[in-house]
Structure formats: C-alpha cells, structure tokens
Design a protein around this motif. Structure first.
Motif, mmCIF file in Angstrom:
data_model
loop_
_atom_site.group_PDB
_atom_site.id
_atom_site.type_symbol
_atom_site.label_atom_id
_atom_site.label_comp_id
_atom_site.label_asym_id
_atom_site.label_seq_id
_atom_site.Cartn_x
_atom_site.Cartn_y
_atom_site.Cartn_z
ATOM 1 N N UNK A 88 47.291 -16.753 100.382
ATOM 2 C CA UNK A 88 47.809 -16.830 98.989
ATOM 3 C C UNK A 88 46.563 -16.800 98.202
ATOM 4 N N UNK A 89 45.650 -17.241 98.546
ATOM 5 C CA UNK A 89 44.402 -17.271 97.691
ATOM 6 C C UNK A 89 43.462 -16.022 98.016
ATOM 7 N N UNK A 90 43.972 -15.245 98.710
ATOM 8 C CA UNK A 90 43.118 -14.041 98.974
ATOM 9 C C UNK A 90 42.175 -14.115 99.983
ATOM 10 N N UNK A 91 42.026 -15.062 100.805
ATOM 11 C CA UNK A 91 41.260 -15.145 101.851
ATOM 12 C C UNK A 91 41.688 -14.562 103.092
ATOM 13 N N UNK A 92 40.509 -13.883 103.719
ATOM 14 C CA UNK A 92 41.210 -13.033 105.233
ATOM 15 C C UNK A 92 41.813 -14.047 105.988
ATOM 16 N N UNK A 93 42.926 -14.068 106.790
ATOM 17 C CA UNK A 93 43.352 -14.609 107.672
ATOM 18 C C UNK A 93 43.063 -14.114 109.085
ATOM 19 N N UNK A 94 42.340 -14.867 110.100
ATOM 20 C CA UNK A 94 41.680 -14.247 111.163
ATOM 21 C C UNK A 94 42.898 -13.546 111.920
ATOM 22 N N UNK A 95 42.757 -12.195 112.574
ATOM 23 C CA UNK A 95 43.941 -11.414 112.980
ATOM 24 C C UNK A 95 44.729 -12.164 113.905
ATOM 25 N N UNK A 96 44.083 -13.117 115.041
ATOM 26 C CA UNK A 96 44.901 -13.645 115.982
ATOM 27 C C UNK A 96 45.771 -14.750 115.212
ATOM 28 N N UNK A 97 45.182 -15.306 114.211
ATOM 29 C CA UNK A 97 46.033 -16.472 113.710
ATOM 30 C C UNK A 97 47.086 -15.735 112.905
ATOM 31 N N UNK A 98 46.937 -14.784 112.199
ATOM 32 C CA UNK A 98 47.821 -13.804 111.587
ATOM 33 C C UNK A 98 49.136 -13.486 112.630
ATOM 34 N N UNK A 99 48.801 -12.968 113.965
ATOM 35 C CA UNK A 99 49.837 -12.788 114.843
ATOM 36 C C UNK A 99 50.424 -13.825 115.184
ATOM 37 N N UNK A 100 49.732 -14.977 115.508
ATOM 38 C CA UNK A 100 50.377 -16.190 116.008
ATOM 39 C C UNK A 100 51.394 -16.828 114.964
ATOM 40 N N UNK A 101 51.161 -16.431 113.654
ATOM 41 C CA UNK A 101 52.090 -16.880 112.417
ATOM 42 C C UNK A 101 53.374 -15.906 112.184
ATOM 43 N N UNK A 102 53.136 -14.687 112.850
ATOM 44 C CA UNK A 102 54.166 -13.735 112.672
ATOM 45 C C UNK A 102 53.946 -12.572 111.777
ATOM 46 N N UNK A 103 53.000 -12.729 111.053
ATOM 47 C CA UNK A 103 52.891 -11.647 110.192
ATOM 48 C C UNK A 103 51.323 -11.128 110.022
ATOM 49 N N UNK A 104 51.006 -9.825 110.396
ATOM 50 C CA UNK A 104 49.759 -9.048 110.068
ATOM 51 C C UNK A 104 49.759 -7.671 109.563
ATOM 52 N N UNK A 105 48.832 -7.660 108.715
ATOM 53 C CA UNK A 105 48.969 -6.299 108.175
ATOM 54 C C UNK A 105 47.437 -5.778 108.457
ATOM 55 N N UNK A 106 47.284 -4.411 108.601
ATOM 56 C CA UNK A 106 46.043 -3.874 108.870
ATOM 57 C C UNK A 106 46.012 -2.270 108.564
ATOM 58 N N UNK A 107 44.745 -2.085 108.407
ATOM 59 C CA UNK A 107 44.537 -0.475 108.011
ATOM 60 C C UNK A 107 43.995 0.407 109.292
ATOM 61 N N UNK A 108 44.897 1.293 109.652
ATOM 62 C CA UNK A 108 44.577 2.175 110.660
ATOM 63 C C UNK A 108 43.714 3.276 110.433
ATOM 64 N N UNK A 109 42.635 3.795 110.879
ATOM 65 C CA UNK A 109 41.863 4.799 110.922
ATOM 66 C C UNK A 109 41.778 5.538 112.157
ATOM 67 N N UNK A 110 43.027 6.347 112.563
ATOM 68 C CA UNK A 110 43.016 7.094 113.631
ATOM 69 C C UNK A 110 42.956 8.299 113.424
ATOM 70 N N UNK A 111 42.992 9.173 114.511
ATOM 71 C CA UNK A 111 43.177 10.622 114.659
ATOM 72 C C UNK A 111 44.459 11.204 113.992
ATOM 73 N N UNK A 112 45.723 10.349 113.977
ATOM 74 C CA UNK A 112 46.805 10.766 113.562
ATOM 75 C C UNK A 112 47.503 9.769 112.406
ATOM 76 N N UNK A 113 47.346 8.584 113.015
ATOM 77 C CA UNK A 113 47.712 7.456 112.012
ATOM 78 C C UNK A 113 46.627 7.022 111.005
ATOM 79 N N UNK A 114 46.954 6.759 109.786
ATOM 80 C CA UNK A 114 46.060 6.281 108.828
ATOM 81 C C UNK A 114 46.894 5.521 107.657
ATOM 82 N N UNK A 115 46.031 4.492 107.319
ATOM 83 C CA UNK A 115 46.487 3.616 106.066
ATOM 84 C C UNK A 115 46.867 2.356 106.689
ATOM 85 N N UNK A 116 47.845 1.513 105.687
ATOM 86 C CA UNK A 116 48.149 0.415 106.047
ATOM 87 C C UNK A 116 49.480 0.416 106.863
ATOM 88 N N UNK A 117 49.608 -0.666 107.569
ATOM 89 C CA UNK A 117 50.768 -1.033 108.235
ATOM 90 C C UNK A 117 50.949 -2.442 108.512
#
Ligand code: MN
Length: 205
Positions: free
Chosen positions: A118-147
């Motif tokens: 809530x302070x805008x600090x990045x949550x380490x990704x593994x920790x985000x998954x442990x907590x049950x919510x992770x958002x991420x930006x994909x740069x793929x050949x087909x999928x792009x953007x935030x998920x």
C-alpha cells in the motif's frame, strides 16, 4: 527451499527413461524472468501457464487459457513446479506416462513484477504468490500487458487450491479470448498440436 528440492514433486511423477521432458537442473537467470504458456493435449486439453520464480517455473493449468478480455476470469489450478528448461519443451509425452499427450509452446517471453504494497513498494514476487495475489506485466509474442493471479480457494477450503487469472485494463486489453487449441500455433515453431503429434509419430517416438 532450493530449486532442486522444489522439483522433487515434478521428478517423482515422471520416468525420464520414458519421457523426453527435461529433468531440470539449470539455475536461475539474472535477466528478466521468463514466462511460458503451453497447450497440452492430455486427457483434457488445457493451457499450462508458467512463471519463472526463484529458479523454477511456478505452474497453473488453465482449462480455457488466458484471455486478453478483463471481463474474463480464468480458473487456474496450481500444478507442481517445473524446471526452467520446460519453457522450451514441445513434443509428445508417451501415452500411459504422467501427462501423456502433445505439448506446444503457445507463447513465451518475459515478465515484470507489478505487485506492490500500500506504500507503493514492490513486493517480491514469491512473497506475493505466497500471499495469494500477484500482478505482472507480460512481454510475450502473443500476450502483452498486465495480468493478475489471485488465489480464490486454499487447500483448507476445499482440498485443492484454485486461482483466477485476469487481464488488467490497459492498452493491451481486447475482447479476444484464447484461440481454439486445435488451431493454435507454436510461438517457437509455428506448428499446431496435430503437426507436432504427426512428426513425433513419423520419427517413431
Ligand atoms: Mn498440463
């Protein structure tokens, strides 16, 4: 937990004298972490969504595949961690073996962690998954953007964990769902599932 320990479950399910799937052993990279989406024509055809986290591919089976429409909530069932080399696996797993059926790499690329507190600090990704919510930006050949991946059910609730994969509203959002698996083509080789299966048969594997 080391990546090697994390793969015990993956290795325990497979006989590597009978499947060409990788045993794993490569350690993490320092560049952007990888993601891959495979289509797996097993007993039921599904998409396997995988994100590189701490030297393994965290994995979810997504029956309907990812959608670029933010209105679609796609059920994602966690599966065992896979080795990093699995991101390049395309081929046929022999009938009778675990996950028997054809696999193509439908999309691949890298991702960036967008999860913050809530302070805008990045949550380490593994920790985000442990907590049950992770958002991420994909740069793929087909999928792009935030998920975002959100856990909606824990093992305690119903015996099996469940998550939702949802597209975020951004310039890459559209009304397109995933393609029909039978028509989808590999991001690596342009091949369809049918083609990969036919070539494996021709090679006698
Ligand atoms: Mn699968």
């Amino acid at each position: 937990m080391t990546a090697t320990d994390a793969l015990a479950h993956y290795r325990g399910k497979r006989d590597f004298s009978k499947t060409a799937e990788p045993r794993g052993g490569r350690t993490g990279r320092t560049e952007q972490p990888a993601f891959v989406v495979q289509i797996h024509d097993a007993s039921t055809t599904h998409f396997d969504f995988r994100l590189e986290v701490d030297g393994v591919l965290k994995s979810w089976a997504i029956p309907k595949g990812p959608s670029s429409d933010p209105h679609d909530k796609r059920l994602a069932m966690p599966t065992e961690d896979h080795p990093l080399e699995y991101a390049e696996f395309e081929g046929v797993i022999a009938e009778g073996e675990y996950g028997g059926g054809t696999v193509i790499v439908w999309d691949e690329g890298t991702y960036r962690n967008l999860t913050s507190d809530k302070h805008g600090h990045e949550t380490p990704f593994a920790e985000a998954l442990d907590r049950g919510h992770a958002s991420f930006w994909l740069d793929g050949t087909k999928l792009h953007g935030g998920y975002a991946l959100t856990r909606i059910r824990t093992v305690k609730d119903e015996g099996r964990e469940a998550w939702l994969l949802v597209k975020q509203a951004d310039r890459h959002a559209s009304s397109h769902g995933a393609p029909a698996p039978t028509r989808a083509r590999s991001a690596l080789t342009g091949r369809t599932l049918k083609r990969v299966a036919a070539e494996a048969t021709a090679k006698g594997s």
